[in-house]
Design an enzyme around this catalytic site. Sequence first.
Site, PDB file in Angstrom:
ATOM      1  CB  CYS A   1       8.563  -0.706 -15.871  1.00 32.23           C
ATOM      2  SG  CYS A   1       6.971  -1.245 -15.238  1.00 32.23           S
ATOM      3  CG  ASN A   2       4.206  -2.064 -18.428  1.00 31.95           C
ATOM      4  OD1 ASN A   2       3.778  -0.932 -18.614  1.00 31.95           O
ATOM      5  ND2 ASN A   2       3.710  -2.869 -17.505  1.00 31.95           N
TER       6      ASN A   2
ATOM      7  CB  SER B   1      -1.739  -2.192 -16.261  1.00 32.33           C
ATOM      8  OG  SER B   1      -1.902  -0.798 -16.123  1.00 32.33           O
TER       9      SER B   1
ATOM     10  CD  GLU C   1      -0.438  -0.548 -12.819  1.00 29.93           C
ATOM     11  OE1 GLU C   1      -0.142  -0.001 -11.750  1.00 29.93           O
ATOM     12  OE2 GLU C   1      -0.152  -0.083 -13.922  1.00 29.93           O
TER      13      GLU C   1
ATOM     14  CD  GLN D   1       3.244   0.514  -9.031  1.00 29.76           C
ATOM     15  OE1 GLN D   1       3.162  -0.646  -8.678  1.00 29.76           O
ATOM     16  NE2 GLN D   1       4.332   1.000  -9.566  1.00 29.76           N
TER      17      GLN D   1
ATOM     18  CB  ALA E   1      15.445   6.046  -3.124  1.00 23.30           C
TER      19      ALA E   1
ATOM     20  CG  MET F   1       8.634   0.029  -9.181  1.00 23.20           C
ATOM     21  SD  MET F   1       6.894  -0.341  -9.496  1.00 23.20           S
ATOM     22  CE  MET F   1       6.801   0.057 -11.229  1.00 23.20           C
TER      23      MET F   1
END
Length: 588
Positions: A50-51, A109, A114, A116, A193, A196
């Site tokens: 996402c980033n 991050s 984090e 993930q 779903a 994330m």
Amino acid sequence: MSLLVVGLSHRSAPVSVLERAALTADAQVKLLQDTVAAEPATEAAVLATCNRIELYADVDKFHAGVAELSTLLAQHSGVGLEELTPYLYVHYEDRAVHHLFSVACGLDSMVVGEGQILGQIKDSLARAQDLHSAGRLLNDLFQQALRVGKRAHSETGIDRAGQSLVTFGLEQLARGGDVQQWARGKKAVVIGAGSMSSLAAATLARAGVAEIVVANRTFDRAERLAEILMEGDDTDVAARAVPMESVPAELTRADVTVSCTGATGLVLTAESVAEAIEGRTPAPSAVPGEDGPGGESGPAAGQAAQRGGASGTSLGTEDGCPLDLSAVQGTAGFSVLGEAAVAGMAAADLEQHAAWVDNGTAGGDRRAAAGAARPGQTGTLDPAADTDAIAALAATVATVGRIPERRRPEPVEEPQRPEPVLFLLDLAMPRDIDAAVHRLAGVRLVDIESLAEASAGAPMAADVDQVRRIVSDEVAAFGAALRAAHITPTVVALRTMAADVVAGEIARLDGRLPGLDDKHRAEITQTVRRVVDKLLHAPTVRVKQLAAEPGGAGYADALRTLFDLDPETVAAVSRAEDSTTEKDRGPA
């Protein structure tokens, strides 16, 4: 090694650019296929979160590789190359390894530490393996990055330096308060779903929400996630799945909504959110000093009386005055003739104002009216003084080009926003929730952009320095192993040539001594092999050590030259090793 990475992230590009450059799953597949089909690249892997969007490749030419990878990123992201280029970063060889290891440890991050990102790196490697775009270099690199990331989390307290993006987002919704206390008893809607969204649902369940509604375009996946939440031993949450069409109705009863889908357009518009909270927020309080559209009261009325004076004439009736009177009528001590009137005025406008003042001095009526319009002020207006002041200001404006602003605007008391009745967390890139939701009373929205701003000034823990040392050590070890592996095919080819020489000499010995019995032949063979092994042992061990050091790649060329090794034999050994490694390689 010719590892190259070209990418952009929240550190190099604004969220608006990242949002537009986000790659769908199909776009990532096509990007990998086009990259390995390009001339400079032999391997490729895409890390898209996402980033960040990063393209890793094994290239044979640096400049051509940078140009090709940048062009491919622009083509598949939909952002023009000219616009995208200022936000791209490039890392090469050891710096590229250092970058990926730092990313795996959570040092790069948005929320430091984090975890993930490890799952996202694993997914990236699995995708490249499925498409056969990852060869020996990228397989070794990404698998080692996963090991380094796990080591950082197990040996240090990097987890304390930051939380997952989900946890950090929930903390922002709770305004830094205790998330469990804030979430207890609330009803949550989770849109999506994927990994994330699943993490968000699990985090909300552990935080103590009473109910979680899962919505997804594929209803079966929503049902599966709801079942997993219900089966959890550490939570006591009611969970159910609904189709995406039911989201508007569920929002009317929701307290918290988390959205993270792969949609290319908005999932929740400002209008849909406004409809969802209609009737749930109190009417906004009136602005102090207003009695509604019919009239004024309080300070505003007092100022109007001062502006109108005994004759009830406001400043807006100053015929022909070149000022924007509506912007300055509420300023205490204001004179349409004096210095406050012309603050910020340009030279051309000042000349018009001066002419207007001069034209109004004949009868003195305008100044008299202005003086009467401000009862209670000390002193009286002096026409000559006003004219002199404007003349002095004209001299100033001739030098600086503009009259300096000296008036102080009166503070405007804004109506207090009601407490939020709906909390929205948007973790998607591109965004799922319309940014205009920020302006809705009764709604609190936290998205990737606000998370980036909130985490920008986060303090760095001592554990971060320890992780940086781990990364540096691992980069050095990986580079040494890679350089040593680079010379291995040459060493194997050398020993193969030596074994062939021994076999040939033993065959010649058999021709010269046909009566040699098997026992003596075996003893002679073993002796010759030991001599050759001892002669080759020290040089081959030493050349591996030297090759592992920076700049040691030239030792392989030296061995091939000194022993006249066939380049094709060396290449055949390399291909055989790659084939064996591919067969033995387990899942990422």
